[in-house]
Design an enzyme around this catalytic site. Structure first.
Site, PDB file in Angstrom:
ATOM      1  N   GLY A 239       0.777  -1.246   0.000  1.00 30.55           N
ATOM      2  CA  GLY A 239       0.000   0.000   0.000  1.00 30.55           C
ATOM      3  C   GLY A 239       0.801   1.286   0.000  1.00 30.55           C
ATOM      4  CD  GLU A 273       0.986  -9.250   1.766  1.00 29.61           C
ATOM      5  OE1 GLU A 273       0.055  -8.468   1.494  1.00 29.61           O
ATOM      6  OE2 GLU A 273       0.799 -10.378   2.226  1.00 29.61           O
ATOM      7  N   PRO A 274       4.920  -5.061  -0.627  1.00 25.34           N
ATOM      8  CG  PRO A 274       7.125  -4.333  -0.900  1.00 25.34           C
ATOM      9  CD  PRO A 274       6.292  -5.357  -0.182  1.00 25.34           C
ATOM     10  N   GLY A 275       3.887  -3.548  -3.672  1.00 24.02           N
ATOM     11  CA  GLY A 275       3.774  -3.765  -5.113  1.00 24.02           C
ATOM     12  C   GLY A 275       4.118  -2.481  -5.839  1.00 24.02           C
ATOM     13  NE  ARG A 312      -3.349   2.617 -11.229  1.00 22.84           N
ATOM     14  CZ  ARG A 312      -3.230   3.794 -10.680  1.00 22.84           C
ATOM     15  NH1 ARG A 312      -2.721   4.790 -11.364  1.00 22.84           N
ATOM     16  NH2 ARG A 312      -3.608   3.989  -9.444  1.00 22.84           N
ATOM     17  CE1 TYR A 316      -9.187   1.190  -9.162  1.00 27.30           C
ATOM     18  CE2 TYR A 316      -7.328   1.455 -10.636  1.00 27.30           C
ATOM     19  CZ  TYR A 316      -8.133   0.652  -9.853  1.00 27.30           C
ATOM     20  OH  TYR A 316      -7.873  -0.687  -9.787  1.00 27.30           O
ATOM     21  CB  CYS A 355     -16.118   2.051 -29.354  1.00 32.45           C
ATOM     22  SG  CYS A 355     -15.291   1.949 -30.937  1.00 32.45           S
ATOM     23  CD  GLU A 356     -16.569   1.474 -22.700  1.00 39.74           C
ATOM     24  OE1 GLU A 356     -16.944   2.222 -21.776  1.00 39.74           O
ATOM     25  OE2 GLU A 356     -16.600   0.233 -22.649  1.00 39.74           O
ATOM     26  CE1 TYR A 384      -2.008  -3.734  -8.429  1.00 40.03           C
ATOM     27  CE2 TYR A 384      -0.941  -1.681  -7.795  1.00 40.03           C
ATOM     28  CZ  TYR A 384      -1.334  -2.964  -7.499  1.00 40.03           C
ATOM     29  OH  TYR A 384      -1.049  -3.498  -6.259  1.00 40.03           O
TER      30      TYR A 384
HETATM   31  N1  LLP Z   1      -1.139  -7.039  -0.370  1.00 45.05           N
HETATM   32  C1  LLP Z   1      -2.467  -7.191  -0.568  1.00 45.05           C
HETATM   33  C2  LLP Z   1      -3.203  -8.140   0.255  1.00 45.05           C
HETATM   34  C3  LLP Z   1      -3.109  -6.445  -1.570  1.00 45.05           C
HETATM   35  O1  LLP Z   1      -4.422  -6.599  -1.744  1.00 45.05           O
HETATM   36  C4  LLP Z   1      -2.364  -5.542  -2.353  1.00 45.05           C
HETATM   37  C5  LLP Z   1      -3.006  -4.752  -3.403  1.00 45.05           C
HETATM   38  C6  LLP Z   1      -0.979  -5.429  -2.114  1.00 45.05           C
HETATM   39  C7  LLP Z   1      -0.400  -6.191  -1.107  1.00 45.05           C
HETATM   40  C8  LLP Z   1      -0.094  -4.503  -2.892  1.00 45.05           C
HETATM   41  O2  LLP Z   1      -0.487  -3.179  -2.761  1.00 45.05           O
HETATM   42  P1  LLP Z   1       0.451  -2.002  -3.315  1.00 45.05           P
HETATM   43  O3  LLP Z   1       1.744  -2.007  -2.512  1.00 45.05           O
HETATM   44  O4  LLP Z   1       0.708  -2.261  -4.736  1.00 45.05           O
HETATM   45  O5  LLP Z   1      -0.380  -0.796  -3.093  1.00 45.05           O
HETATM   46  N2  LLP Z   1      -5.414  -1.699  -9.272  1.00 45.05           N
HETATM   47  C9  LLP Z   1      -5.271  -0.693  -8.260  1.00 45.05           C
HETATM   48  C10 LLP Z   1      -4.536  -1.179  -7.043  1.00 45.05           C
HETATM   49  C11 LLP Z   1      -5.169  -2.421  -6.430  1.00 45.05           C
HETATM   50  C12 LLP Z   1      -4.416  -2.916  -5.228  1.00 45.05           C
HETATM   51  C13 LLP Z   1      -4.948  -4.224  -4.767  1.00 45.05           C
HETATM   52  N3  LLP Z   1      -4.242  -4.838  -3.678  1.00 45.05           N
HETATM   53  C14 LLP Z   1      -4.585   0.541  -8.893  1.00 45.05           C
HETATM   54  O6  LLP Z   1      -4.320   0.527 -10.083  1.00 45.05           O
HETATM   55  O7  LLP Z   1      -4.375   1.537  -8.210  1.00 45.05           O
END
Ligand code: LLP
Length: 426
Positions: A239, A273-275, A312, A316, A355-356, A384
């Protein structure tokens, strides 16, 4: 913060001119910088080093095998939410013993697959899931290691679609329910609860919600231990927000300052769990201007990438920086817009061919006069981006290209029309 930079009016990715890669590989095109991925991973690892955390990169942010391989080489673990993501991790050479399996709807088949691979922890989100996991594990003569995902009921102050830690969310267990469940399952032989997991949302731009949530989690751990549970891990989820538009997100060190003392006070091992933090600014989407058009009082720049390639903005209302790949014009500082009418600046909507009306990549941006044939870079597209791309309007998905060591490598080729119909029968 990243390795995309303008030099002499041209955009470079590490040591390569973006225009050159686009000329060779075509557009639209996702372009990733290996060095940026590594830098972000290392920044987190260093900031949290006192806790020797297990960093499990969240595969959902960018699941390309080339990207996963970069992170596996860095020593990262992985956070997966499906057997498919675990399969990707294995294909990329990742270590399943350093993978955690999350998600509210794991099927028994997925659980069996993850058990057989020996994942580090299952993040369990409901009582029903825990009972099912127990059954599956017993049937395979295994014991599933578990972290209970709790809902700490804090407001992460982010987009409502990606806020997960508020009361009433579909994610996690209410604290009270988690405490009762822990007592109920103490005697089960197929599961062993070893940790607590939280994930309060995504693109969080303050440390405060983490602090508030962790205080509750630390209390929870203390309470559970006093009733005999043996908890050794706190998983703080992901997050951490990034800079899309302005310098408004905390640094890794800011997060560490807030989080480390709390985890230390619980005497637990830290897992995260960083993404987005690792990959968002490590990728751009390169697109070519097809046409310009005026309609009513709006000016459109029509490009060859659409909402199917990067959803995105449509989904969003997300802001992604957009700027020409080659231009003499000076990009305005973040948050500033040049005065209307100055030079060739246009106030435009950058839209795709889908087409949107919702198919836009940027709205009301001031760009220096761009013409058909020009290339635009959409920044912050590493997380994402391609993972959420679709074939809507029967559009082939773009290639993914990784820049590393002064060269570029196609880590996923552009789809073909044959790919579009694979598996279908007329
Ligand atoms: N752990 C869990 C359980 C999660 O559900 C997520 C993201 C992460 C870790 C990684 O989160 P991050 O560090 O990337 O924020 N599609 C959306 C974001 C959806 C996130 C879902 N869960 C966007 O494009 O902003």
């Amino acid at each position: 913060m990243d390795h995309f930079a303008y030099r002499g009016g041209e955009l470079w990715c590490e040591g390569l001119r973006v225009a050159d890669v686009a000329a060779e590989r075509g557009t639209p095109l996702y372009l990733y910088s290996r060095q940026t991925i590594c830098d972000h991973y290392r920044r987190l690892a260093e900031a949290f080093a006192p806790a020797a955390p297990m960093i499990c990169y969240s595969v959902k942010a960018n699941a390309n095998l080339g990207v996963l391989r970069v992170l596996a080489d860095e020593g990262s673990g992985f956070d997966v939410v499906s057997a498919g993501e675990l399969f990707r991790v294995l294909r990329a050479g990742g270590d399943p013993a350093r993978a955690v399996f999350a998600g509210v709807g794991k099927t028994p088949d997925e659980m069996a697959f993850a058990l057989d691979q020996g994942v580090h922890l299952f993040n369990v989100e409901s009582a029903g899931e825990l009972w099912t996991l127990n059954e599956v594990a017993l049937s395979r003569s295994r014991v599933a290691p578990v972290a209970l995902r709790v809902n700490p009921d804090v407001d992460p102050r982010t987009h409502q679609y990606v806020a997960t830690g508020k009361r009433g969310s579909k994610f996690g267990l209410d604290m009270q329910a988690a405490a009762s469940l822990l007592d109920e399952v103490a005697d089960l032989r197929g599961v062993r609860v070893r940790g607590v997991h939280m994930h309060i949302g995504s693109q969080i731009t303050s440390v405060d919600p983490y602090r508030a949530a962790l205080e509750r989690v630390v209390d929870f751990v203390a309470g559970a231990r006093s009733r005999g549970a043996e908890l050794d891990t706190i998983n703080i989820g992901g997050g951490f927000g990034v800079w899309y538009q302005d310098r408004s997100a905390p640094l890794a060190a800011d997060h560490a300052r807030a989080i480390l003392p709390l985890v230390a006070s619980a005497g637990c091992r830290l897992l995260m769990e960083p993404g987005r933090f690792i990959v968002a600014n490590a990728g751009i989407l390169v697109t070519r201007v097809l046409y310009r058009k005026e309609a009513g009082d709006r000016r459109y720049v029509i490009v060859d990438a659409g909402m199917n390639d990067l959803v995105r903005p449509a989904l969003y209302g997300s802001h992604h920086r957009v700027w020409p790949v080659a231009t003499e014009a000076q990009e305005p500082a973040a948050g500033e817009t040049p005065a209307a009418g100055a030079g060739a600046w246009d106030l435009v909507d950058v839209v795709g061919p889908v087409c949107e009306t919702g198919d836009f990549l940027a709205k009301e941006r001031r760009l220096p006069g761009v013409r058909p044939g020009d290339l635009l870079a959409i920044f912050g597209a590493g997380a994402y981006g391609h993972v959420m791309a679709s074939n809507y309007n029967a559009r082939v998905r773009p290639p993914e290209v990784l820049v590393e060591g002064g060269q570029h490598r196609v880590v996923r080729r552009r789809e073909t029309y044959e790919d579009l119909v694979r598996g279908e029968t007329p």
